[in-house]
Scaffold this motif. Structure first.
Motif, mmCIF file in Angstrom:
data_model
loop_
_atom_site.group_PDB
_atom_site.id
_atom_site.type_symbol
_atom_site.label_atom_id
_atom_site.label_comp_id
_atom_site.label_asym_id
_atom_site.label_seq_id
_atom_site.Cartn_x
_atom_site.Cartn_y
_atom_site.Cartn_z
ATOM 1 N N LEU A 455 1.005 -1.250 0.075
ATOM 2 C CA LEU A 455 0.253 -0.040 -0.160
ATOM 3 C C LEU A 455 0.871 1.053 -0.020
ATOM 4 O O LEU A 455 0.559 2.042 -0.711
ATOM 5 N N LEU A 456 1.891 1.163 0.729
ATOM 6 C CA LEU A 456 2.852 2.293 0.792
ATOM 7 C C LEU A 456 3.625 2.621 -0.333
ATOM 8 O O LEU A 456 3.420 3.584 -0.981
ATOM 9 N N LYS A 457 4.159 1.439 -0.970
ATOM 10 C CA LYS A 457 4.732 1.361 -2.328
ATOM 11 C C LYS A 457 3.767 1.895 -3.634
ATOM 12 O O LYS A 457 4.047 2.807 -4.209
ATOM 13 N N PRO A 463 10.196 5.746 -0.204
ATOM 14 C CA PRO A 463 11.154 5.078 -1.269
ATOM 15 C C PRO A 463 11.045 3.718 -1.767
ATOM 16 O O PRO A 463 10.645 2.755 -0.284
ATOM 17 N N THR A 464 11.123 3.257 -2.749
ATOM 18 C CA THR A 464 10.736 1.890 -3.300
ATOM 19 C C THR A 464 11.956 0.876 -2.493
ATOM 20 O O THR A 464 11.616 -0.182 -2.113
ATOM 21 N N ASP A 468 11.262 -2.378 -0.304
ATOM 22 C CA ASP A 468 11.870 -3.654 -0.480
ATOM 23 C C ASP A 468 12.707 -4.030 0.644
ATOM 24 O O ASP A 468 12.726 -5.362 1.190
ATOM 25 N N LYS A 469 13.350 -3.113 1.532
ATOM 26 C CA LYS A 469 14.041 -3.592 2.793
ATOM 27 C C LYS A 469 13.168 -4.117 3.711
ATOM 28 O O LYS A 469 13.340 -5.110 4.420
ATOM 29 N N PHE A 470 12.054 -3.305 3.922
ATOM 30 C CA PHE A 470 11.081 -3.688 4.816
ATOM 31 C C PHE A 470 10.440 -5.131 4.434
ATOM 32 O O PHE A 470 10.242 -5.839 5.424
#
Length: 478
Positions: A455-457, A463-464, A468-470
């Motif tokens: 949802l954030l992405k 940032p993208t 991905d890190k999360f």
């Protein structure tokens, strides 16, 4: 009459955002051909140029100008200049540049030095310094005079390019163009911004030697530099010199600058004394802005009584704008007078003409930081009941507040509302996002965590690469 480039001189930053001020009753309609049809007797060229609504494909500034002429309306050099001036005043630089270009391309009007100076300034603002330099290099020598060099000086100074600004200033000295305080003020303001106080002193010495009288902006810039450096001795000596000089008209700005200097140095009583002097010099149209500045400084001093007194004075000056309510509420929050701030918010709610979510946002943020979440939600509920939609920042304040209060579920709920209400360019606070993810990890729900990250992405709230890190962290931890 030749038009000159107006080089900003004020050394007091104006925080208020100016609004266009176009009559609410005026509307424009768009035909299928992309032309503009006036629907008000108050039809002016300026209104047509700025009241676009949602233009049809192919619509352009030059199209509006062409149509204006086709309707048989007179459009001479002076009216075009006035229109450009209005557009610049309200920072409509792109439109102003298009009018300037149409002026020579379609009307075949020979540009005078003042017109060239204005175009140079507009090119710098719209297309950048490199294009402005390129334009300058192609200006016929017969048109390059004090106005054009003044515009170029301002372009470089605005870009904080000290080396090029100094080179232009030196050229103006050699050509005999550096004869007024206006030119020197540009350099003084640049050196003040860069913190180069030695060069400020050198320039002011040069002005004295050449017999160039400084104006209030010259002195205010120097006062600012002394205040910033906490040089109270230099500041006080210059103030005394200004007060003793019959040519210098003292303004409320000068005393505010000195008050700031004293406040920075911890001399509260002296700062208060300067604010009293400043208040006595407030006149006419400057009253609203002056009172806002003075009110904020009294809040910084910690004098709640004076904050309320100035607010009452402000209310006698006419219409109260949203930014003024923000200023007053922020001041009371700074003084930890949340009850008083809520009363001011209620005043705003009772009289508001234009909803500005920044007004309630100030107090909602303060309530959330204090853990007074019921108070914050009460404001949000009132706004929603009146048909207002809270902005993303408001929901995010609530999310942070609930997280601090140990209510993970509600924090996540509020953060989802923040994301839903976000606009392009809005960025979520990483700490609040991380807190929501920690809550989801604790529930051992990789699907819910990944859904939240997606949802954030999707909305571009973080940032993208961080998304991905999360995701990677969730997969490792869960």
């Amino acid at each position: 009459m030749m038009m000159m480039v107006k080089i900003p001189q004020s050394c007091i930053p104006i925080s208020r955002t100016r609004q266009c001020g176009i009559s609410r009753g005026f509307r424009v309609q768009f035909c299928t051909t992309g032309t503009v049809t006036p629907s008000s007797s108050k039809d002016t060229l300026y209104r047509r140029l700025v009241q676009f609504g949602k233009p049809t494909p192919g619509f352009s500034i030059q199209g509006v100008l062409d149509q204006w002429v086709e309707e048989g309306r007179a459009l001479e050099r002076e009216e075009l200049r006035v229109t450009i001036k209005q557009l610049r005043k309200f920072k409509r630089f792109k439109e102003a540049l298009e009018v300037s270009e149409w002026m020579s391309d379609k009307r075949f009007l020979d540009l005078l030095p003042g017109d060239v100076a204005v175009r140079l300034d507009l090119i710098s603002k719209v297309h950048g310094l490199e294009q402005a330099e390129k334009y300058f290099s192609n200006i016929p020598i017969t048109l390059i005079g004090v106005h054009v060099y003044g515009a170029l000086l301002h372009c470089f100074a605005h870009a904080k390019n000290v080396e090029k600004t100094e080179a232009v200033m030196q050229k103006m000295r050699e050509l005999g163009f550096a004869k007024t305080a206006l030119t020197y003020n540009v350099m003084l303001k640049l050196y003040s911004y860069m913190g180069n106080h030695d060069k400020i002193d050198s320039l002011m010495q040069e002005m004295e030697e050449k017999g160039i009288a400084g104006d209030k902006f010259t002195y205010n810039t120097r006062l600012n530099a002394y205040a910033y450096a906490s040089d109270l001795d230099g500041m006080e000596k210059l103030l005394m010199k200004m007060e003793a000089n019959p040519v210098v008209t003292m303004s409320w700005h000068a005393y505010v600058v000195v008050a700031n200097g004293y406040l920075k140095a911890g001399a509260v009583e002296k700062a208060s004394s300067m604010l009293k002097k400043s208040e006595q010099l407030v006149r006419g149209k400057e009253r609203r802005f002056a009172y806002e500045v003075i009110l904020s400084l009294y809040a910084s001093i910690g004098n709640k009584e004076e904050v309320y007194r100035i607010w009452q004075l402000y209310k006698t000056s006419g219409r109260i704008y949203n930014m003024s309510y923000i200023n007053m509420i922020s001041s009371l929050v700074k003084l930890d007078d949340l009850d008083g701030a809520e009363k001011i918010l209620e005043e705003w709610e009772a009289v508001k003409e234009d909803f500005d979510s920044r007004v309630p946002n100030v107090l909602i943020s303060a309530f959330c930081k204090k853990g007074l979440l019921e108070n914050a939600e009460s404001i949000v509920n009132r706004l929603m009941e009146s048909g207002m939609e809270p902005i993303a920042a408001i929901w995010q304040h609530l999310a942070a507040g609930y997280h601090e209060n140990g209510e993970g579920e509600k924090a996540l709920e509020m953060m989802k509302k923040a994301i839903a209400a976000s606009h392009p360019g809005w960025k979520a606070k990483i700490a609040t996002v991380a807190a929501c993810l920690e809550y989801l990890k604790g529930k051992v729900s990789i699907e819910a965590a990944e859904e939240f990250i997606e949802l954030l992405k999707e909305k571009g709230c973080i940032p993208t690469e961080l998304c991905d890190k999360f995701v990677a962290e969730c997969q490792v931890r869960i």
